[in-house]
Design a protein around this motif. Structure first.
Motif, short mmCIF file in Angstrom:
data_model
loop_
_atom_site.label_atom_id
_atom_site.label_comp_id
_atom_site.label_asym_id
_atom_site.label_seq_id
_atom_site.Cartn_x
_atom_site.Cartn_y
_atom_site.Cartn_z
N TYR A 523 0.81 -1.22 0.00
CA TYR A 523 0.00 0.00 0.00
C TYR A 523 0.85 1.27 0.00
O TYR A 523 0.65 2.18 -0.81
CB TYR A 523 -0.93 -0.03 1.22
CG TYR A 523 -1.71 1.23 1.44
CD1 TYR A 523 -2.75 1.61 0.59
CD2 TYR A 523 -1.42 2.06 2.53
CE1 TYR A 523 -3.46 2.78 0.81
CE2 TYR A 523 -2.14 3.23 2.76
CZ TYR A 523 -3.15 3.58 1.89
OH TYR A 523 -3.87 4.74 2.11
N VAL A 544 -9.77 1.95 -3.36
CA VAL A 544 -9.09 1.87 -2.07
C VAL A 544 -9.89 1.01 -1.09
O VAL A 544 -11.05 0.67 -1.36
CB VAL A 544 -8.90 3.28 -1.45
CG1 VAL A 544 -8.07 4.17 -2.36
CG2 VAL A 544 -10.26 3.93 -1.17
N ASP A 548 -10.32 4.45 3.85
CA ASP A 548 -9.00 5.01 3.54
C ASP A 548 -9.14 6.52 3.32
O ASP A 548 -9.96 6.97 2.53
CB ASP A 548 -8.47 4.35 2.25
CG ASP A 548 -7.07 4.82 1.91
OD1 ASP A 548 -6.82 6.03 1.89
OD2 ASP A 548 -6.22 3.95 1.66
N VAL A 551 -5.29 8.13 0.54
CA VAL A 551 -5.34 8.21 -0.92
C VAL A 551 -6.42 9.19 -1.36
O VAL A 551 -6.24 9.98 -2.30
CB VAL A 551 -5.58 6.80 -1.54
CG1 VAL A 551 -5.82 6.90 -3.04
CG2 VAL A 551 -4.37 5.90 -1.27
#
Ligand code: M6R
Length: 605
Positions: A523, A544, A548, A551
């Protein structure tokens, strides 16, 4: 690819022939035609509807042959469409495959005064049969085939023997369908389902004569009679319908949860962390002693194999090589008797993949298959194997079959891993993750409306790159392949770490990147790759893990996916990529089920 359908019996042939052709449409074609001895031949370029439109008057006759053509030798024109006839109209033929020595045969026939009206190798074949026809069409076909090199599945009729269809096979599938009011022939068993489930698969080098109430199979080279027991097709005709979906592709993507259940059914022993695959029982000992496994496939089957390689190496400790089938067949093979070849193919008929099996046999390797189409050539030619049980896949773009191929690789990883160094606890965790997968995919599919909105925003770009790392590198390739196939967008799949070794040079505001970034052990590396992309101002759509935020702050669009065991994560990530390609394809107004220039199963090299 080309399709063959034929009928001889007591019913009017013409509607059966047209219907048969419609069931073969999904394979891809550009022209079609039928021949009914009591009426003659009719051909048309374009869809079956164009052919049907030409049949304005009732067509008498209870036998006939029909064909959908996918151009190889010569353009899609009426002259090149099948059926083809000999000089006198005494022999008519439909043919799938390629006659390799057609130029030599053509030159020989020309010297005998035979002339040609098409650019096809098939016309050479029918004219050769015509010169040898002395009143028994089966004998004429047999004698002609003795001179032919190449691949064929063919069906031949003569107006002088309207109650017989002669079929033969060498490298291109032919299946007989045994009906109650007549017999059928097709190049694909799915075309027979509406009439019968009792079928006989011809093997290479066999010829059969069917009449309304009989069938006889013999070898082409020695005319030795073959007693072949009919097999029963398990697929249902209902499985061939769209079930209210706009396209087969959409239906097949939405079938994913059911497909996983079907692929897994009876194959997991969760409490022991093991898998049980009946078709592999005969080679279990050998699998536990292998030095390495070689995987071959084409297109999506190749990418599924790439995922399989990561899993088998990571979780089962088995060294694996993956080759494109079209490359493996021609490369030098270094002998290693402690390896085996596993061929992956949805259709079980792909010519390049079949050639790898032949080559492996020549090297005395055990051959294994992961095949969806029951009874297909690869399923019959390999020593052992696993059926996907995904049901018929109609859309040219492979979606549910790909998902089921990954699921079979997960099962193989358990099967082989537990006979090597995988612990029971690790096996149990994978088995449980697989069991939960259908429910997980149901929740992923609920995101379809959001994916459609995103797809519409990305539909106007000309190019894109999909990136992933480790297990998600082949998934990036698969996502790119689907977008190319159904949306005609230039798309490439890359391992994220490779971007700065070249492709990053292309990125700007007009070149989006689609990033696979679940929270797995690579990741952080992926986050860095996404940052590199954003620094070049390229729009980024990222897939994702749920929740998350890291990102999400970096990218333009984000799709959250459930957190699952890392082994099954690529399966979860694939479904939204398939939906993305589907929605971009329909946003652009394309026929996503039958993309231009493509065929469902590629039975010629
Ligand atoms: O029938 P097969 O699995 O052997 O077919 C292999 C490829 O031709 C196939 O996966 C192709 O790439 C699909 N159109 C992909 O969507």
């Amino acid at each position: 690819m080309c399709g063959i359908f034929g009928y001889v019996g007591t019913r009017t042939a013409e509607p059966l022939l047209l219907e048969g052709l419609r069931t073969l449409e999904y394979r891809g074609y550009d022209s079609a035609g039928i021949y009914v001895p009591e009426y003659g031949a009719v051909k048309a370029v374009g869809p079956i509807d164009a052919l049907a439109a030409k049949l304005t008057e009732p067509v008498p006759g209870t036998s006939g042959i029909a064909h959908t053509r996918w151009a190889t030798h010569g353009e899609p024109t009426e002259a090149n469409a099948h059926p083809h006839q000999d000089m006198s109209g005494g022999v008519w033929l439909v043919h799938n495959g390629i006659v390799e020595n057609y130029q030599e045969l053509r030159d020989g026939l020309k010297m005998q005064g035979v002339s040609f009206t098409s650019e096809t190798d098939t016309e050479v074949l029918v004219k050769l049969i015509g010169t040898l026809y002395k009143g028994d069409i089966a004998d004429a076909v047999t004698n002609a085939l003795a001179q032919v090199r190449g691949a064929y599945g063919l069906a031949v009729m003569s107006p002088r023997e309207p109650d017989r269809i002669v079929v033969a096979r060498m490298g291109s599938p032919i299946v007989l369908g045994l009906g109650t009011d007549g017999n059928f022939v097709a190049s694909d068993p799915s075309a027979l389902l509406a009439h019968t489930k009792d079928v006989i698969y011809l093997d290479d080098g066999e010829l059969a004569v069917i009449t309304a109430d009989s069938h006889a199979v013999r070898t082409i080279s020695t005319a030795e009679q073959r007693e072949k027991r009919p097999e029963r097709i398990e697929w249902d005709v209902e499985a061939m319908k769209k079930d209210g979906f706009a396209h087969y592709m959409e239906k097949e993507i939405f079938e994913a949860p059911q497909v996983i259940e079907n692929t897994l059914r009876g194959r997991l022993i969760t409490e022991k962390g093991r898998a049980k695959l009946g078709g592999m029982e005969s080679v279990l000992d050998e699998l536990s002693r292998l030095n390495r496994l070689q995987l071959v496939g084409c297109g999506s089957a190749y990418y599924a194999s790439e995922v399989g390689r990561y899993w088998l190496e990571e979780y089962a400790g088995l060294p694996v090589e993956v080759e494109l089938a079209s490359e493996y067949r021609y490369k030098r093979n270094l002998p290693d008797t402690k390896s085996a070849l596993l061929a992956v193919s949805q259709s079980g008929e792909t010519a390049d993949t079949r050639a790898c099996i032949q080559k492996a046999k020549e090297h005395d390797l055990t051959t294994l298959g992961v095949v969806n189409a029951v009874g297909s050539t690869i399923a019959r030619e390999t020593d052992a194997g696993v059926y996907n049980h995904a049901g018929p896949e109609i859309a040219v773009a492979s979606t549910k079959a790909f998902i089921s191929q990954l699921t079979v690789f997960a099962l193989l990883t358990l099967l082989i891993g537990r006979s090597r160094d995988m612990t029971q606890a690790d096996g149990q965790a994978i088995a449980r993750a697989l069991e939960e997968l259908p429910g997980v995919l149901q929740s992923v599919l609920k995101q379809a409306p959001k994916l459609q909105q995103v797809a519409e925003r990305y539909a106007d770009y000309r190019d894109t790159i999909f990136i992933g790392r480790k297990f998600h590198t082949p998934i990036a390739h698969e996502g790119a392949l689907k977008l190319k196939e159904v949306a005609y967008i230039h798309a490439e799949g890359y391992a994220g770490g490779e971007l700065k070794h070249g492709p990053i040079a292309m990125l700007d505001e007009q070149f989006p990147v689609i990033a696979m970034a679940p929270q797995d052990d690579v990741y952080e590396k992926m986050v860095s790759n996404i940052a590199e992309v954003k620094a070049r101002k390229a729009p980024v759509l990222a897939f994702v893990s749920e929740g998350d935020t890291e990102v999400a702050q970096l990218v333009d669009d984000v799709i959250e996916l459930p957190r699952v065991h890392p082994l099954v994560q690529p399966i979860v990530s694939t479904v939204p990529l398939h939906l993305l390609a589907y929605y971009v394809g329909i946003a652009k107004g394309y026929d996503v089920d039958k993309p231009r220039n493509l065929a469902k199963s590629v039975t010629v090299e």
